[in-house]
Design a protein around this motif. Structure first.
Motif, short mmCIF file in Angstrom:
data_model
loop_
_atom_site.label_atom_id
_atom_site.label_comp_id
_atom_site.label_asym_id
_atom_site.label_seq_id
_atom_site.Cartn_x
_atom_site.Cartn_y
_atom_site.Cartn_z
N ARG A 24 58.54 18.84 25.06
CA ARG A 24 59.64 18.51 25.97
C ARG A 24 59.24 17.50 27.03
O ARG A 24 60.06 16.72 27.50
CB ARG A 24 60.19 19.77 26.63
CG ARG A 24 61.17 20.54 25.77
CD ARG A 24 62.02 21.48 26.58
NE ARG A 24 61.25 22.54 27.21
CZ ARG A 24 61.32 22.85 28.50
NH1 ARG A 24 62.10 22.16 29.32
NH2 ARG A 24 60.60 23.85 28.99
N SER A 25 57.99 17.53 27.45
CA SER A 25 57.55 16.57 28.47
C SER A 25 57.31 15.19 27.88
O SER A 25 57.20 14.20 28.62
CB SER A 25 56.26 17.06 29.13
OG SER A 25 55.17 17.02 28.22
N GLY A 26 57.23 15.10 26.54
CA GLY A 26 56.94 13.83 25.90
C GLY A 26 55.54 13.33 26.19
O GLY A 26 55.30 12.12 26.31
N ALA A 27 54.60 14.26 26.30
CA ALA A 27 53.22 13.88 26.64
C ALA A 27 52.64 12.95 25.58
O ALA A 27 52.82 13.15 24.39
CB ALA A 27 52.36 15.13 26.76
N LYS A 28 51.93 11.93 26.06
CA LYS A 28 51.27 10.98 25.15
C LYS A 28 49.88 11.48 24.78
O LYS A 28 49.39 11.21 23.67
CB LYS A 28 51.19 9.61 25.81
CG LYS A 28 50.63 8.52 24.91
CD LYS A 28 50.81 7.13 25.51
CE LYS A 28 52.23 6.65 25.35
NZ LYS A 28 52.38 5.22 25.77
N VAL A 29 49.24 12.19 25.70
CA VAL A 29 47.88 12.71 25.48
C VAL A 29 47.83 14.16 25.94
O VAL A 29 48.46 14.52 26.94
CB VAL A 29 46.83 11.87 26.25
CG1 VAL A 29 45.45 12.52 26.20
CG2 VAL A 29 46.76 10.46 25.68
N LEU A 30 47.12 14.98 25.19
CA LEU A 30 46.84 16.37 25.58
C LEU A 30 45.34 16.51 25.76
O LEU A 30 44.56 16.19 24.86
CB LEU A 30 47.33 17.35 24.51
CG LEU A 30 46.85 18.81 24.63
CD1 LEU A 30 47.42 19.46 25.88
CD2 LEU A 30 47.22 19.61 23.38
N ALA A 31 44.91 16.98 26.95
CA ALA A 31 43.50 17.29 27.18
C ALA A 31 43.33 18.79 27.08
O ALA A 31 44.04 19.56 27.74
CB ALA A 31 43.05 16.79 28.56
#
Length: 531
Positions: free
Chosen positions: A103-110
């Motif tokens: 939902r946040s449209g994150a480009k990268v997940l750490a």
């Protein structure tokens, strides 16, 4: 000296400290110390690494990490880029993580798939493989395990250390107006909303907290026990850094480990819940078990620990009530440290910022109320959110036309320039026309030795709205419902007496960054099923 001038943005906040005292310790973790200069230099390298992955102004980077140095370094990297750090609760499981990232449209997940204290790997294994398809990459912190779950196996994975090997990013997109943080609300009945903050609000609040809470004292050292993914732990850590003082990052919530770190590092300040302090006092003997702690901020979540402030006081630990929420940031207010324990232990207090202001409104008539009149709390000040990311309708419902946040909390003005938090408005019971704090009923029932925990809710009945109590029994005890109700009749007004008392093994809960919150709506459903 730090705090000499207001910082316009978060990067300036930390970089100014690094410029004035570059070798001063900023973070301590596992025997390693990171100086302020190393913190900013590492963040600039990580920013270049994220930029290589396509992250730019306004992009979202999801931080699903424990309290390790990579968290603040990657956060500051986002700040430098003008990107938005999305805090992902380390207590969340597969469906919740996939929902927040998606939902946040994150480009990268750490994330830290090989981390031993939290089983990130099994959570990742439960995520549907296509749920993370929109990610450009996953940044893995720490050693990657030999077996990688399918949810991330086919995605581009970049070791965090590779980011730190990049040149320092010269470009600086930090701005006061730049959105920078998304915190998730811990709703118990719907998907969490995304609370969006801008850099100016984060930076100014950190400086105000540092001043008001005495973090500028030369000997200040914070123990960052609470998760950085929650606004409570995040704001404590940012305020300490704003003062140019060190934080010890605590990745484990094991009481013995926390007690050891307190003994080893001798922090001057702690922040936590009533449950945390009760467990620490049980674990560490002596008349004054934590002599280095000047005072400790606490949030009261457990009605059965109503006397923890008095217990702590007798053993030399001064607890002070606070108030905060994601929408106004944590540490929004503090009870005066020099007040008596009966006043100091209450939630609420005086706003941290001199520009902060609170008012209390009758939820039905809309009338503003005076001192000692309970109603819905509304908060204003420079620490307020921009709004709910991607949800303008919810923002309009929560923020008034003149810039106050409708908190959804029951409170009353205290006549001392502050307020007293009473309970969540959604938890308030309206019985016989009166607003009743459920804590009154819960605390009274928990005076019975057979009852270890209690939650009171209200349900409609043919004879009007009545209270119902759910209780957790002490080990070996049995419930005498008639005796429990009679006990309430002896100490409470008749309209507050529960019509029924039910024993349960546990209360339905939903995870939040600082613990678990009770699903009171589910309790109401359970009551209606049983009546």
């Amino acid at each position: 000296m730090p705090l000499a001038q207001p910082a316009a943005d978060v990067w300036t906040l930390v970089a100014d400290v690094a410029g004035q005292t570059p070798d001063a310790p900023a973070l301590t973790h596992g025997g390693r110390t990171v100086s302020f200069l190393e913190l900013t230099e590492s963040a600039r390298r990580a920013a270049q690494g994220l930029a290589d992955l396509g992250v730019g102004p306004g992009d979202r980077v999801a931080l699903w990490l424990p309290n390790v140095p990579a968290y603040p370094i990657l956060y500051l990297a986002c700040i430098r880029l003008g990107a938005i750090a999305v805090a992902v609760n380390t207590r969340y499981r597969a469906v919740e993580v996939a929902d927040i990232v998606g939902r946040s449209g994150a480009k990268v997940l750490a994330c830290a798939p090989g981390f031993r204290r939290i089983d990130f790997l099994s959570i990742l294994a439960d995520i549907e493989p296509d749920a993370l398809d929109r990610l450009a990459a996953i940044v893995t912190v720490g050693d990657e395990p030999a077996s990688v779950p399918s949810a991330i196996a086919r995605l581009r994975r970049v070791p965090y250390e590779r980011l730190l090997s990049r040149p320092r990013l010269g470009l600086n997109n930090a701005r006061a107006s730049a959105p920078c943080n998304i915190f998730t609300t811990s709703g118990t009945t719907s998907a969490p909303k995304f609370v969006l903050h801008r850099q100016g609000a984060i930076a100014s609040h950190a400086q105000q907290v540092a001043r008001a809470f005495g973090f500028t004292a030369p000997d200040t050292l914070s123990l960052s026990i609470l998760p950085l993914c929650g606004v409570y732990g995040f704001d404590q850590t940012m305020a300490t850094l704003a003062a140019g003082k060190p934080c010890v990052l605590v990745e484990s919530y094991e009481i013995d480990e926390i007690a050891r770190l307190i003994a080893d590092h001798r922090p001057t300040t702690l922040f936590g819940s009533d449950d945390l302090y009760a467990r620490l006092l049980d674990a560490v003997p002596g008349d004054r078990p934590f002599p280095s702690v000047k005072w400790a901020g606490y949030a009261a979540f457990n009605a059965s620990l109503d006397d923890i402030a008095e217990t702590a006081e007798k053993r030399g630990l001064r607890l002070c009530g606070l108030y905060g929420m994601s929408e106004v940031q944590a540490l929004y207010s503090l009870q005066p440290i020099d007040s008596d324990v009966a006043h100091r232990k209450k939630g609420g207090g005086v706003p941290t910022s001199p520009l902060g202001h609170v008012r209390v409104r009758d939820p039905e008539t809309g009338e503003l109320l005076g001192v000692g009149q309970p109603g819905m709390l509304e908060c204003a000040g420079p620490s307020l959110m921009v709004g709910y990311y991607g949800n303008d309708a919810a923002t309009a419902e929560t923020v008034t036309a003149d810039g106050y946040v409708r908190t959804g909390d029951l409170a009353e003005l205290d006549g001392r320039g502050g307020f007293t938090f009473l309970s969540r408005m959604g938890d308030v019971l309206r019985l016989s026309g009166f607003l009743v704090n459920p804590l009154e009923i819960e605390t009274h029932l928990q005076k019975l030795p057979s009852i270890a925990g209690c939650q009171a809710i209200a349900v409609p009945r043919p004879d009007g709205v009545r209270a119902v109590a759910f209780v957790i029994l002490s080990p070996g005890a049995t419930l005498d419902e008639a005796a429990a109700i009679a006990h309430c009749r002896q100490g409470l007004a008749n309209y507050k007496v529960p019509v029924r008392v039910f024993a349960v093994d546990d209360f339905p809960r939903t995870p939040s960054a600082n613990g678990f919150k009770i699903q009171r709506a589910r309790l109401r459903d359970m009551a209606l099923e049983r009546l």
